[in-house]
Scaffold this active site. Structure first.
Site, short mmCIF file in Angstrom:
data_model
loop_
_atom_site.label_atom_id
_atom_site.label_comp_id
_atom_site.label_asym_id
_atom_site.label_seq_id
_atom_site.Cartn_x
_atom_site.Cartn_y
_atom_site.Cartn_z
N LYS A 112 0.75 -1.25 0.13
CA LYS A 112 0.15 -0.14 0.04
C LYS A 112 0.90 1.34 -0.16
CE LYS A 112 -4.78 -0.77 1.38
NZ LYS A 112 -5.56 -0.62 2.70
N LYS A 194 -5.28 -7.87 -8.01
CA LYS A 194 -6.15 -8.49 -7.25
C LYS A 194 -7.35 -7.28 -7.46
CE LYS A 194 -6.22 -7.15 -2.78
NZ LYS A 194 -6.00 -6.79 -1.62
N LYS A 197 -11.26 -2.30 -4.05
CA LYS A 197 -12.06 -1.20 -4.09
C LYS A 197 -11.57 0.15 -4.34
CE LYS A 197 -13.97 -3.03 0.34
NZ LYS A 197 -12.71 -3.11 1.31
P1 TYM Z 1 -11.00 -5.79 2.90
O1 TYM Z 1 -12.17 -4.56 3.24
O2 TYM Z 1 -10.12 -5.37 1.95
O3 TYM Z 1 -11.90 -7.05 2.05
C1 TYM Z 1 -13.14 -7.49 2.86
C2 TYM Z 1 -12.84 -8.98 2.49
O4 TYM Z 1 -13.11 -9.53 1.04
C3 TYM Z 1 -11.69 -10.14 0.87
N1 TYM Z 1 -11.22 -9.65 -0.52
C4 TYM Z 1 -11.09 -10.57 -1.54
N2 TYM Z 1 -11.32 -11.94 -1.86
C5 TYM Z 1 -11.22 -12.32 -2.85
N3 TYM Z 1 -10.69 -11.52 -4.14
C6 TYM Z 1 -10.29 -10.32 -3.79
N4 TYM Z 1 -9.96 -9.73 -4.90
C7 TYM Z 1 -10.52 -9.62 -2.61
N5 TYM Z 1 -10.46 -8.47 -1.87
C8 TYM Z 1 -10.78 -8.53 -0.97
C9 TYM Z 1 -10.86 -9.69 2.08
O5 TYM Z 1 -9.94 -10.85 2.20
C10 TYM Z 1 -11.77 -9.89 3.09
O6 TYM Z 1 -11.99 -11.05 3.64
N6 TYM Z 1 -8.55 -5.85 7.18
C11 TYM Z 1 -9.70 -6.57 6.49
C12 TYM Z 1 -11.03 -6.09 7.17
C13 TYM Z 1 -10.98 -6.46 8.48
C14 TYM Z 1 -11.28 -7.68 9.17
C15 TYM Z 1 -11.28 -7.74 10.52
C16 TYM Z 1 -11.47 -9.10 8.60
C17 TYM Z 1 -10.72 -5.83 9.41
N7 TYM Z 1 -10.79 -6.46 10.82
C18 TYM Z 1 -11.36 -8.80 11.47
C19 TYM Z 1 -11.72 -10.23 9.17
C20 TYM Z 1 -11.74 -9.98 10.62
C21 TYM Z 1 -9.54 -5.83 4.84
O7 TYM Z 1 -9.32 -4.62 4.83
O8 TYM Z 1 -10.63 -6.38 4.12
#
Ligand code: TYM
Length: 327
Positions: A112, A194, A197
């Site tokens: 990032k 990947k 968002k």
């Molecule tokens: P975030 O918001 O980036 O993504 C949310 C979830 O979507 C999954 N994901 C994907 N899966 C498949 N292909 C992709 N291209 C893709 N992009 C994102 C992520 O792996 C995630 O499961 N740090 C986390 C949020 C978080 C969290 C937590 C998750 C904060 N606290 C506690 C679990 C438990 C995040 O930034 O996810």
């Protein structure tokens, strides 16, 4: 006793097909067999530059989508991270048991910030300890996430073990749960990156609330290669990504899919991928429109969940504060 699941998504943009296939869809599938807690992690979304008004609207959109995707409020708790202030209290306590070196190894931080490390917010660096707090606060057994979050869940395990060794057995050490298919969906305009968002480009991702015509167009324009055969070959990233989306949504085996597309061209494949994606997303959009027509409904769901979670939070924090010598 059912195992407890905790997971979350950042309201840092619009929810896309990668988030759906990598996370939410798996949460919905396992609702009945688990004790479920799902969070909109708004305090994670402030670790990069953001606009408060946009954040507020993204939070509501994401809660609406959680519900529209099938997270039924009588089967799970759905809440917003900042509504339970103990997340940040616990995050600070965990920061104090987390060595710098562990955070420096986090690949997502390195990806990032790139060359702008000196200017990155400290919150972006310590963000994995906030994620550990989210998970450990609820004595979670399983954390269903996409592939990119595995390293953060492993760090959470290390932090829990270190804390337990130093202060006594307070935390449950959680397991990451990663789906076999759909855990890493790639950008349609660039299958080496990947799906994300925040990526620019009109035809990069498939938003769950995107116009259906646009979704079809994005899939029809997806970057592939100039070969002919339709087979699961990870070296052919664009094709592999489309086939993985098709596999995740149809539940078919790879061999079955290869037989189905034998002798067909990329145009046919893309049309059929678009059909299965739209068949999944169209009813979600309809439910989203229904559910968000009454904003008080969402407020009620969020408030009920916080009430249900309060005793768990109080019990964990009481133990943590005592163990650390604050009581
Ligand atoms: P975030 O918001 O980036 O993504 C949310 C979830 O979507 C999954 N994901 C994907 N899966 C498949 N292909 C992709 N291209 C893709 N992009 C994102 C992520 O792996 C995630 O499961 N740090 C986390 C949020 C978080 C969290 C937590 C998750 C904060 N606290 C506690 C679990 C438990 C995040 O930034 O996810």
């Amino acid at each position: 006793m059912k195992k407890r699941v905790f997971s979350g998504i950042q309201p840092s943009g619009h929810l896309h097909l990668g988030n759906y296939l990598g996370s939410i869809r798996n949460w919905v599938r396992d609702l009945d067999s688990h004790d479920n807690i799902f969070c909109v992690v708004d305090q994670h979304a402030i670790t990069v530059d953001y606009d408060p008004a946009v954040l507020r609207s993204n939070v509501r959109e994401l809660v609406g989508l959680y519900l529209a995707c099938g997270l039924e409020p009588d089967k799970c708790c759905l809440f917003v991270q900042s509504h339970i202030p103990e997340h940040t209290e616990l995050a600070w306590l965990l920061t104090c048991v987390t060595p710098m070196g562990w955070l420096e190894r986090m690949t997502q931080f390195k990806d990032k910030v790139g060359a702008k490390r000196e200017r990155a917010g400290t919150g972006l660096f310590t963000y994995p300890t906030l994620m550990a707090a989210d998970i450990l606060l609820y004595r979670t057994h399983e954390v269903p996430v996409g592939n990119d979050q595995k390293q953060h869940v492993e760090l959470t395990r290390d932090i829990a073990e270190r804390f337990n060794r130093k202060f006594g057995e307070v935390f449950i050490v959680p397991e990451p749960v990663i789906a076999a298919v759909g855990a890493r969906i790639m950008g349609l305009d660039d299958p080496t990156a990947k799906m994300s968002k925040s990526a620019p480009g009109d035809h990069h991702s498939i938003g769950l609330l995107d116009d259906l015509k646009k979704i079809r167009k994005t899939i029809m324009r997806a970057v592939t290669d100039s070969e002919q055969s339709i087979v699961f070959d990870p070296a052919r990233a664009g094709l592999f990504n489309l086939l993985s989306i098709y596999q995740a949504l149809t539940g078919q085996e790879q061999a079955e899919i290869e037989t189905h597309f034998a002798g067909k061209g990329y145009g046919d494949l893309k049309k059929q991928v678009a059909e299965v994606v739209i068949a999944e997303i169209e009813p979600i959009q309809a439910r989203y429109r229904e559910l968000t027509a009454d904003p008080t409904y969402i407020d009620g769901v969020l408030a009920d969940s916080v009430d249900q979670l309060r005793p768990i939070v109080d019990a964990t924090m009481d133990e943590v504060r005592r163990a650390m010598g604050h009581r």
